[in-house]
Write an enzyme that holds these catalytic residues in place. Structure first.
Site, PDB file in Angstrom:
ATOM      1  N   CYS A   2      32.950  33.965  63.076  1.00 30.58           N
ATOM      2  CA  CYS A   2      32.873  32.518  62.836  1.00 30.58           C
ATOM      3  C   CYS A   2      31.426  32.195  62.505  1.00 30.58           C
ATOM      4  O   CYS A   2      30.533  33.011  62.671  1.00 30.58           O
ATOM      5  CB  CYS A   2      33.288  31.755  64.086  1.00 30.58           C
ATOM      6  SG  CYS A   2      34.920  32.180  64.679  1.00 30.58           S
ATOM      7  N   ARG A  27      31.749  33.160  56.574  1.00 33.58           N
ATOM      8  CA  ARG A  27      32.011  33.820  57.866  1.00 33.58           C
ATOM      9  C   ARG A  27      33.349  33.394  58.447  1.00 33.58           C
ATOM     10  O   ARG A  27      33.849  34.013  59.396  1.00 33.58           O
ATOM     11  CB  ARG A  27      30.901  33.505  58.882  1.00 33.58           C
ATOM     12  CG  ARG A  27      29.508  33.939  58.499  1.00 33.58           C
ATOM     13  CD  ARG A  27      28.515  33.554  59.579  1.00 33.58           C
ATOM     14  NE  ARG A  27      28.859  34.175  60.835  1.00 33.58           N
ATOM     15  CZ  ARG A  27      28.505  35.431  61.165  1.00 33.58           C
ATOM     16  NH1 ARG A  27      27.836  36.155  60.296  1.00 33.58           N
ATOM     17  NH2 ARG A  27      28.840  35.956  62.305  1.00 33.58           N
ATOM     18  N   TRP A  74      37.011  31.479  62.187  1.00 32.19           N
ATOM     19  CA  TRP A  74      37.893  32.538  61.667  1.00 32.19           C
ATOM     20  C   TRP A  74      38.818  32.840  62.833  1.00 32.19           C
ATOM     21  O   TRP A  74      38.417  33.500  63.798  1.00 32.19           O
ATOM     22  CB  TRP A  74      37.097  33.762  61.244  1.00 32.19           C
ATOM     23  CG  TRP A  74      37.974  34.882  60.788  1.00 32.19           C
ATOM     24  CD1 TRP A  74      38.384  35.969  61.514  1.00 32.19           C
ATOM     25  CD2 TRP A  74      38.606  35.025  59.517  1.00 32.19           C
ATOM     26  NE1 TRP A  74      39.198  36.766  60.783  1.00 32.19           N
ATOM     27  CE2 TRP A  74      39.367  36.227  59.548  1.00 32.19           C
ATOM     28  CE3 TRP A  74      38.602  34.280  58.362  1.00 32.19           C
ATOM     29  CZ2 TRP A  74      40.110  36.664  58.456  1.00 32.19           C
ATOM     30  CZ3 TRP A  74      39.344  34.733  57.269  1.00 32.19           C
ATOM     31  CH2 TRP A  74      40.084  35.895  57.321  1.00 32.19           C
ATOM     32  N   ASN A 100      31.556  32.132  68.937  1.00 32.80           N
ATOM     33  CA  ASN A 100      31.889  33.158  67.951  1.00 32.80           C
ATOM     34  C   ASN A 100      32.085  34.457  68.726  1.00 32.80           C
ATOM     35  O   ASN A 100      31.189  34.913  69.415  1.00 32.80           O
ATOM     36  CB  ASN A 100      30.741  33.332  66.934  1.00 32.80           C
ATOM     37  CG  ASN A 100      31.022  34.481  65.973  1.00 32.80           C
ATOM     38  OD1 ASN A 100      32.184  34.870  65.797  1.00 32.80           O
ATOM     39  ND2 ASN A 100      29.986  35.029  65.368  1.00 32.80           N
ATOM     40  N   GLY A 101      33.303  35.006  68.647  1.00 34.25           N
ATOM     41  CA  GLY A 101      33.565  36.256  69.368  1.00 34.25           C
ATOM     42  C   GLY A 101      34.930  36.208  70.024  1.00 34.25           C
ATOM     43  O   GLY A 101      35.773  35.380  69.686  1.00 34.25           O
ATOM     44  N   GLU A 485      44.356  54.647  45.676  1.00 34.09           N
ATOM     45  CA  GLU A 485      43.452  53.552  46.064  1.00 34.09           C
ATOM     46  C   GLU A 485      42.099  53.724  45.378  1.00 34.09           C
ATOM     47  O   GLU A 485      41.513  52.752  44.882  1.00 34.09           O
ATOM     48  CB  GLU A 485      43.306  53.507  47.575  1.00 34.09           C
ATOM     49  CG  GLU A 485      42.292  52.507  48.110  1.00 34.09           C
ATOM     50  CD  GLU A 485      42.547  51.064  47.686  1.00 34.09           C
ATOM     51  OE1 GLU A 485      43.651  50.770  47.156  1.00 34.09           O
ATOM     52  OE2 GLU A 485      41.639  50.230  47.840  1.00 34.09           O
ATOM     53  N   LYS A 489      40.332  50.977  42.843  1.00 38.14           N
ATOM     54  CA  LYS A 489      38.964  50.480  43.057  1.00 38.14           C
ATOM     55  C   LYS A 489      38.143  50.623  41.777  1.00 38.14           C
ATOM     56  O   LYS A 489      37.438  49.702  41.371  1.00 38.14           O
ATOM     57  CB  LYS A 489      38.314  51.247  44.217  1.00 38.14           C
ATOM     58  CG  LYS A 489      38.839  50.846  45.574  1.00 38.14           C
ATOM     59  CD  LYS A 489      38.260  49.535  46.017  1.00 38.14           C
ATOM     60  CE  LYS A 489      39.190  48.439  46.479  1.00 38.14           C
ATOM     61  NZ  LYS A 489      40.530  48.318  46.371  1.00 38.14           N
ATOM     62  N   GLU A 492      39.349  48.095  39.021  1.00 38.49           N
ATOM     63  CA  GLU A 492      39.109  46.652  39.210  1.00 38.49           C
ATOM     64  C   GLU A 492      37.627  46.333  39.319  1.00 38.49           C
ATOM     65  O   GLU A 492      37.235  45.191  39.109  1.00 38.49           O
ATOM     66  CB  GLU A 492      39.896  46.119  40.400  1.00 38.49           C
ATOM     67  CG  GLU A 492      39.578  46.718  41.738  1.00 38.49           C
ATOM     68  CD  GLU A 492      40.409  46.073  42.848  1.00 38.49           C
ATOM     69  OE1 GLU A 492      40.893  44.944  42.691  1.00 38.49           O
ATOM     70  OE2 GLU A 492      40.560  46.719  43.891  1.00 38.49           O
ATOM     71  N   HIS A 508      52.934  68.334  34.988  1.00 40.26           N
ATOM     72  CA  HIS A 508      54.114  67.727  34.345  1.00 40.26           C
ATOM     73  C   HIS A 508      53.713  66.701  33.296  1.00 40.26           C
ATOM     74  O   HIS A 508      54.430  65.721  33.066  1.00 40.26           O
ATOM     75  CB  HIS A 508      55.000  67.093  35.422  1.00 40.26           C
ATOM     76  CG  HIS A 508      55.481  68.073  36.434  1.00 40.26           C
ATOM     77  ND1 HIS A 508      56.464  69.010  36.178  1.00 40.26           N
ATOM     78  CD2 HIS A 508      55.055  68.328  37.688  1.00 40.26           C
ATOM     79  CE1 HIS A 508      56.638  69.777  37.241  1.00 40.26           C
ATOM     80  NE2 HIS A 508      55.797  69.371  38.184  1.00 40.26           N
ATOM     81  N   LYS A 607      41.144  36.780  44.616  1.00 36.83           N
ATOM     82  CA  LYS A 607      41.171  37.440  45.924  1.00 36.83           C
ATOM     83  C   LYS A 607      42.574  37.403  46.525  1.00 36.83           C
ATOM     84  O   LYS A 607      43.006  38.335  47.168  1.00 36.83           O
ATOM     85  CB  LYS A 607      40.185  36.752  46.893  1.00 36.83           C
ATOM     86  CG  LYS A 607      40.129  37.410  48.271  1.00 36.83           C
ATOM     87  CD  LYS A 607      39.737  38.864  48.184  1.00 36.83           C
ATOM     88  CE  LYS A 607      39.888  39.609  49.497  1.00 36.83           C
ATOM     89  NZ  LYS A 607      39.740  41.067  49.321  1.00 36.83           N
TER      90      LYS A 607
HETATM   91  C1  AGP Z   1      42.817  45.140  46.047  1.00 35.80           C
HETATM   92  O1  AGP Z   1      41.484  45.565  45.883  1.00 35.80           O
HETATM   93  C2  AGP Z   1      43.162  43.953  45.182  1.00 35.80           C
HETATM   94  N1  AGP Z   1      42.273  42.892  45.414  1.00 35.80           N
HETATM   95  C3  AGP Z   1      44.622  43.585  45.211  1.00 35.80           C
HETATM   96  O2  AGP Z   1      45.343  44.702  44.751  1.00 35.80           O
HETATM   97  C4  AGP Z   1      45.220  43.178  46.580  1.00 35.80           C
HETATM   98  O3  AGP Z   1      45.289  44.297  47.418  1.00 35.80           O
HETATM   99  C5  AGP Z   1      46.648  42.654  46.342  1.00 35.80           C
HETATM  100  O4  AGP Z   1      46.556  41.512  45.535  1.00 35.80           O
HETATM  101  C6  AGP Z   1      47.385  42.319  47.639  1.00 35.80           C
HETATM  102  O5  AGP Z   1      46.711  41.283  48.303  1.00 35.80           O
HETATM  103  P1  AGP Z   1      47.100  40.983  49.831  1.00 35.80           P
HETATM  104  O6  AGP Z   1      46.775  42.234  50.598  1.00 35.80           O
HETATM  105  O7  AGP Z   1      46.258  39.818  50.215  1.00 35.80           O
HETATM  106  O8  AGP Z   1      48.575  40.688  49.873  1.00 35.80           O
END
Ligand code: AGP
Length: 612
Positions: A2, A27, A74, A100-101, A485, A489, A492, A508, A607
């Site tokens: 927080c 935060r 938070w 906060n905590g 994964e 990364k 994106e 294959h 996000k």
């Molecule tokens: C991951 O780096 C991306 N930002 C994106 O794939 C994300 O994981 C996906 O949109 C799912 O989001 P969520 O975990 O908030 O559901």
């Protein structure tokens, strides 16, 4: 995590506090509030939502004051709401606290206070703490700072608190253990914050309060004491950071900050749940539904993006330890096709934001068929946490970087604990292996820390391959989801096309892509497949491909074959993904920065994808 802000001095407190709260919204931002003391007495204003919404709600209120505290929340205990927002008042209405905590033993303290007749409006541990302090003061008739000291000795957990007492309008009392607190030293005034952002334009002379210290702050006096009531000399430093840098904790980007937070966020995820010594995993959401989980005929995991990769990892782990069939579904596909869902299916929905539209709709569809929904979410009180039948929070704190990093490893940690708990309960996981894996999991935060200490070794690798057009990520078994994964990364963050594949699948078709321009990243930590992955590396090298390998310290075979290697500490193959993903996060970050990409806000991405 927080944000807290405080001020005492000749200026108007409210404008300083509200501006400081806005600077600390990174935060935590699900609810916010301020407390001021003026001629009208103790004024407490708080509400769910962003700081700007609170600011609008306060227009016209009697806000003139020279002492005040403020908080952006938070949520950890109790979902975001007006009543759970800070500040919290004591039953007498004389004290107001922000915190906060986490107070880990708040439930017992609350029971004791309720027996004494205290009442509580909120679900928070913070409201318990302020009444605990008031109760001590009432029973011992001691000064407030003494009551705070006594309370701090008896609470377990992490905290920073700021406390106002309407009977002492010239003093703010603060205490710290485990969460940050900065005090800005002005001329006849003092500023407080979780970081220095609220005070930067007023002073660069600051004191970082240490753990187990209490601060008694007046406009023209700052006294620091330890819990033994001994005065401590404030260690004043001059800040040379700018505002933007401080919000990122001194890191260049939120993504790098969040990658580096992982030792503590994984620790926070395990804390209060995993006890390797006692051999226990405590997760109320699992315990309350243990029959549904152990008797499940099938587990369907639904998620998107990085969360889907966590789900795929969970498939391997749950099937290995619990012998329950697991299917991992892209939520966006699951919601549109006509899936077979049986009422004794258990759905695990994974989401950092808890607001992903595809995942929400997929959950609703599963609920229509009577399935039990277990949500694994980072944002407390988010939609998915509310529509699930039960769940577990990942406690990774706000993840600001669009690319998910610390939330991913926290998801893995929760999923590993769930698999261990169900496997032990079902008897499909024998005790010896269970205890071994608990110890392995408990040691992960320190191993991640050691990887981060070596992060610079990835920079030359990043600059060597930053101009690649394509990349392949390969792994087997538990390392295959990590290959996926790592590829996501890179895509994106640096906009380089990257694909993750099971290493054995190369022959294959995809091996046709290999030439002397193609970097192939192998997730090749030591496991039962090691000799096979060595053969796959040979296949790539035979076709002039460039091999980068994430391998286990002590690997004596792959370094002589690969073009570049990065070592991670040894760990059981089932928990090693928590380690092998970290260099892949860093590699994509360094390549993205080398290419001048906006690594915190990559083009075209959001996000939280709250639209279909
Ligand atoms: C991951 O780096 C991306 N930002 C994106 O794939 C994300 O994981 C996906 O949109 C799912 O989001 P969520 O975990 O908030 O559901």
């Amino acid at each position: 995590m927080c944000g807290i802000v405080g001020y005492i001095g000749p200026r108007e407190a409210y404008p300083i506090i509200i501006t400081g709260l806005k600077r600390q919204e990174y935060r935590g931002y699900d609810s916010t509030g301020v407390a001021l003391i003026n001629n009208e007495g103790l004024q407490v204003y708080k509400k769910k939502g962003k700081v700007s919404e609170l600011e609008n709600a306060l227009l016209g209120k009697p806000l003139s004051a020279h002492i005040g505290i403020g908080h952006t929340r938070w949520a950890t205990h109790g979902e975001p709401s007006d009543v759970n927002a800070h500040p919290h008042e004591s039953n007498s209405g004389k004290l107001a606290i922000i915190h906060n905590g986490i107070i880990e033993n708040y439930a017992l303290i609350k029971q004791d206070l309720q027996k004494k007749g205290y009442t509580f409006k909120s679900e928070t541990d913070t409201e318990v703490l302020v009444n605990f302090i008031e109760d001590i003061q009432k029973n011992t008739q001691c000064p407030l700072e003494e009551a705070v000291r006594m309370a701090m000795k008896r609470v377990a957990g992490a905290y920073v608190i700021l406390l106002l007492d309407v009977d002492h309008p010239d003093t703010i009392i603060a205490a710290r253990k485990g969460s940050p607190l900065v005090i800005g030293i002005g001329k006849g005034e003092h500023f407080l914050g979780s970081d220095a952002t609220p005070m930067l334009e007023y002073t660069k002379e600051v004191v970082y309060v240490n753990d187990y210290e209490i601060a008694i702050i007046k406009a023209d006096e700052l006294v620091l004491k330890n819990l033994g009531n001994e005065k401590q000399t404030p260690y004043i430093i001059s800040l040379d950071m700018e505002l933007a840098a401080i919000e990122k904790g001194g890191f260049d980007h939120f993504m790098l900050k969040e990658i580096n937070e992982q030792p503590s966020t994984i620790y926070d995820c395990l804390r209060g749940r995993l006890d390797a010594k006692a051999g226990t995993i405590t997760m109320k959401g699992i315990e309350d539904n243990i029959h549904a989980l152990t008797s499940a005929k099938r587990i369907i995991i639904i998620a998107c993006g990085t969360s889907w990769h966590a789900g795929l990892e969970a498939e391997y782990i749950i099937e290995e330890l619990c012998r329950i069939p697991v299917e991992v579904e892209y939520a966006s596909e699951f919601r549109y096709r006509n899936p077979v869902i049986n009422k004794d299916d258990v759905i695990i929905a994974i989401s950092q934001s808890g607001e992903t539209a595809d995942t929400i709709v997929a959950i609703e569809k599963a609920k229509e068929h009577g399935a039990f929904i277990f949500g694994i979410v980072n944002v407390v009180g988010s939609s998915i946490s509310r529509i699930s039948n039960a769940g577990a929070y990942t406690h990774a704190g706000p993840e600001i970087g669009v690319a998910s990093t610390k939330a991913f490893t926290a998801q893995l940690a929760v999923l590993m604990m769930i698999a261990l708990k169900i496997g032990k309960e079902k008897g499909t996981l024998e005790l010896k292996r269970y205890m071994e894996l608990l110890n392995e999991l408990e040691n992960i935060p320190e191993k991640v820390q050691s990887i981060l200490r070596n992060a610079d070794a990835l920079k030359p690798i990043a600059s060597k391959y930053k101009n690649a057009i394509n990349a392949l990520y390969l792994g087997r078994g538990y390392n295959f989801p990590i290959a996926l994964e790592g590829a996501l990364k890179l895509k994106e963050i640096s906009y380089i096309h990257a694909e993750g594949y099971p290493a054995a699948e190369m022959k294959h078709g995809p091996i046709a892509l290999v030439d002397n321009q193609l970097p192939v990243i192998f997730v090749a930590t030591h496991d039962e497949y090691h000799s096979k992955i060595v053969s796959n590396i040979q296949e790539i090298k035979a076709r002039k491909g460039k091999v980068i390998a994430i391998i286990t310290e002590g690997d004596a075979i792959i370094p002589s074959m690969a073009d570049d290697v990065f070592f991670v500490p040894p760990a059981n193959e089932l928990v090693a993904p928590l380690l092998s993903v970290v260099p892949l996060q860093l590699l994509s970050y360094y390549i993205g920065v080398d290419k001048g990409c906006d690594v915190d806000k990559p083009r075209n991405l959001a996000k939280s994808v709250t639209v279909e």
